[in-house]
Motif scaffolding. Sequence first.
Motif, short mmCIF file in Angstrom:
data_model
loop_
_atom_site.label_atom_id
_atom_site.label_comp_id
_atom_site.label_asym_id
_atom_site.label_seq_id
_atom_site.Cartn_x
_atom_site.Cartn_y
_atom_site.Cartn_z
N VAL A 191 0.79 -1.32 -0.04
CA VAL A 191 -0.01 0.15 0.09
C VAL A 191 0.88 1.20 -0.01
N LEU A 192 1.67 1.19 0.78
CA LEU A 192 2.84 2.42 0.88
C LEU A 192 3.71 2.75 -0.37
N THR A 193 4.02 1.57 -0.75
CA THR A 193 4.81 1.69 -2.11
C THR A 193 3.86 2.52 -3.17
N GLY A 194 2.71 2.01 -3.23
CA GLY A 194 1.84 2.73 -4.28
C GLY A 194 1.58 4.24 -3.94
N GLN A 195 1.97 4.57 -2.72
CA GLN A 195 1.65 5.88 -2.32
C GLN A 195 2.93 6.63 -2.42
N GLY A 196 3.82 6.23 -3.25
CA GLY A 196 5.14 7.04 -3.43
C GLY A 196 6.42 6.72 -2.36
N PHE A 197 6.12 5.68 -1.40
CA PHE A 197 7.31 5.46 -0.57
C PHE A 197 8.15 4.33 -1.08
N VAL A 198 9.33 4.32 -0.65
CA VAL A 198 10.49 3.21 -1.11
C VAL A 198 10.65 2.51 0.26
N PRO A 199 10.54 1.16 0.23
CA PRO A 199 10.94 0.03 1.44
C PRO A 199 12.45 0.40 1.61
N VAL A 200 13.18 0.70 2.68
CA VAL A 200 14.52 0.59 2.82
C VAL A 200 14.85 -0.44 4.00
N PRO A 201 15.45 -1.37 4.04
CA PRO A 201 15.72 -2.40 4.97
C PRO A 201 16.29 -1.70 6.16
N MET A 259 18.27 -2.20 18.42
CA MET A 259 18.99 -2.67 17.16
C MET A 259 20.47 -2.99 17.29
N GLY A 260 21.17 -3.63 16.40
CA GLY A 260 22.51 -3.65 16.70
C GLY A 260 23.15 -4.96 17.72
N ALA A 261 24.29 -4.89 17.74
CA ALA A 261 24.97 -5.77 18.73
C ALA A 261 24.57 -7.27 18.35
N ARG A 262 24.14 -7.66 17.26
CA ARG A 262 23.66 -8.96 17.23
C ARG A 262 24.26 -9.94 17.88
N HIS A 263 25.82 -10.23 17.98
CA HIS A 263 26.24 -11.37 18.62
C HIS A 263 25.96 -11.10 20.25
N GLU A 264 26.24 -10.24 20.71
CA GLU A 264 25.96 -10.00 22.13
C GLU A 264 24.54 -10.53 22.64
N LYS A 265 23.78 -9.87 21.98
CA LYS A 265 22.20 -9.95 22.32
C LYS A 265 21.60 -11.54 22.00
N THR A 266 21.99 -12.14 21.05
CA THR A 266 21.61 -13.60 20.72
C THR A 266 22.03 -14.58 21.53
N ARG A 267 23.12 -14.23 22.46
CA ARG A 267 23.86 -15.17 23.33
C ARG A 267 22.96 -15.01 24.62
N PHE A 268 22.12 -14.12 24.42
CA PHE A 268 21.22 -14.16 25.68
C PHE A 268 19.65 -14.63 25.24
N GLY A 269 19.74 -15.32 24.14
CA GLY A 269 18.40 -15.77 23.58
C GLY A 269 17.37 -14.88 22.92
N ALA A 270 18.16 -13.79 22.57
CA ALA A 270 17.31 -12.63 21.79
C ALA A 270 17.11 -13.10 20.23
N ILE A 271 15.90 -12.84 19.94
CA ILE A 271 15.58 -13.26 18.45
C ILE A 271 15.35 -12.01 17.55
N ALA A 272 15.85 -12.10 16.45
CA ALA A 272 16.06 -10.97 15.52
C ALA A 272 14.37 -10.95 15.05
N SER A 273 13.98 -9.75 14.58
CA SER A 273 12.93 -9.41 13.70
C SER A 273 13.36 -8.37 12.66
N PRO A 274 12.90 -8.63 11.36
CA PRO A 274 13.30 -7.50 10.59
C PRO A 274 12.55 -6.30 10.77
N ALA A 275 13.21 -5.01 10.08
CA ALA A 275 12.64 -3.97 10.21
C ALA A 275 12.86 -3.23 9.08
N LEU A 276 11.75 -2.20 8.76
CA LEU A 276 11.77 -1.69 7.55
C LEU A 276 11.53 0.10 7.81
N ALA A 277 12.05 0.78 7.12
CA ALA A 277 11.35 2.10 6.98
C ALA A 277 11.00 2.25 5.42
#
Length: 823
Positions: free
Chosen positions: A605-615, A776-794
Motif C-alpha cells: 500500500v505504501l509503495t503505491g503511495q510513493g514510498f520506497v522500502p528501505v531495510p 538494534m545492533g550488537a547481534r552477537h551479544e544479544k543473541t547469546r542471551f536468547g534474543a530473537i531478531a525481527s526484520p525492520a523497514l523504513a
Amino acid sequence: MDASSFREAIFQVHSHGRDRGHYFLSAEDERFDDRHISVAGKRLLSFGSCSYLGLEFDPRLIDGGVEAYRRYGTQTSFSRGYLSCPLYPELEEDLLPRIFGVPRVLLLPSTSIAHHVVMPALLAENDAIVCDHQVHRSVDDAITLQCARSGADKVVVKHGELERALDVVGRLARTHHHVWFACDGVYSMYGDYLPAGFLHDLLAVAPNVRLFVDDAHGMSWAGDRGCGHLLSRFPLGERVVLVTSLAKAFATGGGVVVAQNRRLLETARLVGGPFSFSGPLRPGDLGASIASARIHLSPELAARQAALRARIEQANALCRTLGIPLVIENEAPIFFIALGRVEAVYLLAERLRDQGFHVNVSGFPAVPASRGGLRIAINAIHSEAQVDALFRAIAEHLPAVLAAVGVTRDEVEEQFAGVLPSFLRAARPLASAVQQIPERYPDALTVETHASIEQLDAGVWDAHVGDLSYIDARTMRAVERVFHGDHPRREHRWSFRYVLVRRSDEVFAAAPFTTVLMKDDTFMSAEVSAALERERLADPYLFTSRAVVMGTMASEGEHMFLAPGAERTAALVALAEAGIAEMKAQGCNTLVLRDLGDDPELVRVLTGQGFVPVPLLERYHVQLDWRGEDAFMAALASHGQRRHVRAVHEQAPLFDVELRDSRSAAADDELHRMYALYRRMAAKNLRINIFPLPQELLRAQLESGSWEFLLLRRRGGGPVIAWAAARPAGREYRALYCGVDYDDFRAGKINPYRQLLWQLVRRAGRLGCARLHLGMGARHEKTRFGAIASPALALVRADDAYQATRLQEFVTRTALRTSAGRS
C-alpha cells in the motif's frame, strides 16, 4: 542508503510493478512490422519505442545488415587496437562526419562505452567538471570513474536549480585548467532540453569552459542530415564535445563521439581503454548503419522528420485541449504524463492496456517515487488516428485514476513544481481544465492533528500507542520539554505533529511525527559514516537534512497504531497523507515511516503511495516466561547460550545494581557521568549514526514517571560503570540506549555490557514482562542471551533525490579513492 539497501528497495518496487505487468515484459510476436506488439496474449499499440523515426523496418537497413553478415561473418572478434572491420572507415571517416560536419568521428559499440572512452581525454588532475544531476547515468558513471582515477574535481548541480551552474562554473574556472559542463541534449525522462542561450552563457563564463553533451535522444529526428537536436540549434565549436547514439532514432546500434578537435579524438582512441580493448560492433550493425547514414544524407530524411513533427504537434495540442498534465511541452517526441504516486501510474497504465495501448511506466529509481508518471514516445510511424486515440484514452481515464488514489490535480502540480530549471518552468503546462478530485474521506474517516501532546486527551493517546515504543504521553511531554524551537543546537530543534485517524470516538490509526535534522547517512554503513564524521570535524552539518520521521529520534520500535479490519488500508493511507502534509508544511523533502515490521500488505500500500522500502538493522527481543534465573538459563536453546549466560550470572556478585526513576533523584554529577558513558558508546555505534541526544533528556525522562535507569557499579561502590535507559510498558520492557565503561576491565574476562544485558533480562523478568526489547545492533551479544531478531523497514518518501545523489557521489568517490590507495 547502502548499496544493499538500495538494491533491496529497487527489488521491492520493481517486484510490485512486475507482478502487475509493467516491467520486464516479453513480446510474443513472430515478427514486428509496425508499433503493434503482443504481450500476455494481448495485441497492443506501443508508445514505448525510442526509435522515433521507425527506420528499423526500412528494407535498406535490413539488407545492409544481412549483406554485411554474409561478407564478414557474425562477428569480427578483434580488439580495435589491433584490427577493425573494413566497414568502419566508411562510417568514421566519411558518412558520419558528413552528417555532423566534422573531419572524423569515433564509433563505439554503445553510448555508455563512448563516454568511458572519451573521458580520459577530457579530464586530468587540474580539470573540473560540473554535472547536471539529471545527466544520463552512463555519463555520470564515466565521469565519476575518471575523476577518481585522475583527481579531477566533480561538482553536481541540481537540475531544478541549473541557473546556479553559471556561478559554480565561474568559481571553478578561476582555479582549474579546463572546466566542463555535462548535460543531456534531450533529457530521456521528461523530454526537456537546455536553451541555446543558457549554453552560450556557460561558454561565455570563461575561455577555459567546455561543454560535454549526451544527445542520444536527439539524434536523427532533428537537425540537417539528422545531426541531432543539440546541433540543430547550437554550433559544434572547438569547446564542445558531443556523444550520441545510433541505437535510437538512427535505428542501428553504437555510440558516436563527435568533436572538431582531431587531437582530442586521437587521444581518446589511444588512452580510452574500451576503444582498444572492448569488443567491436558486429558487422550487421555496421552494414545497417551505412544504410541508415545514406538515408540521413538523402532528401527523404526531411520528410520523415516532418511526419514526426506533425505527430508531436498533434500530441501537444491534444494535451492542451484535454488538460493532460505534461511536465513540459516542447518539440521533443518524449511526453511525460505527471501523476505522482506509483499507484496512479500503475492504474492508468493498466486501464490503457485494457484499451489496447502499451506505454512505459516511470518510477523509482529513474525518478523519485512520488514523482512517477507515464513516459510516452511518439514515433513517425504512428498515425494521426493512433495518437488521437491514445491521448483521448488518457484524458478519459485520468480523473477516475486520480480519484481512486485520492490525488488532486493540485497535489500533482505541487509534486512537479521544482523539477525543471527556472528558465524552463514557463513551458510547463500542468494546470488543466480537468475537474479537481474531492477529498478522499468526506463521509468516512477524519484526520485529527495536534502540535503538542498537551492538546490531546492523554488517556485516548495512551490507550492506542502507550505501550508502543517510547511515545506515551508522559514520554512525549519530556521530549517536548527538551527538544524545542529555541534550543541552542540546530539538531535539537524539533517540532511535533500528533495524528489520529478516527470516525467519531473510534480510532483507526495513530502516530506521532517529528520534524528533525537528520544525518543523511543515518542508516548507512559504519564505514561511510566514519568517512563523513571525519569531514564533519570541519563542517558539523555536512550531509544533513530536515526530515519528518514517524516517532522521534529518541525512540525505536513500533510507532504506529493501526486497527485491523476493513478500514485498515484507508486508515493507513490517511495517516501517511497526514505525514506528507506535515512534510510539506515544514518545507522538507523527506518523510520516513520508521521501524515497520514484516507486513507485505502494508509495504504494498505504501509503495503505491510513493514510498520506497528501505531495510533497517534487525531489532532484537527476548521472550520471557519468568520463573527465575536458573529456569531462564535452562530454557535457552543452545549449550553455548546456556554456558555464556551462566558465566555472566556468576559474575553478578561483582556488581551493585541500582534503579533510578521519578521517585529516586539522581545527582547532577551522576547524570553527567552517565551521559559521558553514553556519548562514548554513541561515538562507536556509527551503524546507526544520529546526532547524540542532549544530556538534559536524561533528567527529563527520569522525572516523567515513565522511565527508569538501571545502573551498575563495582561491588562496594564507586562510579557508574554501565547503565541503560528503559521503559516498562505493560508486559513489555523496552531498553533504548545505554553507556558502558570498559576501561577498568580486562577484555573477555569481565564485560560490563554483558552484565548490563543480564540485569535487563532479570529486571524484565521480575516485573512480570513477557518480552524484553533490546533494540538494534550488537547481534552477537544479544543473541547469546536468547534474543530473537525481527526484520525492520523504513518506508521513505523522498520528493527530491538531489541530496541522495550528492551523498552517493561522496560515497563512490571515497570508495574508489580508498580502493586506489590499497592498490
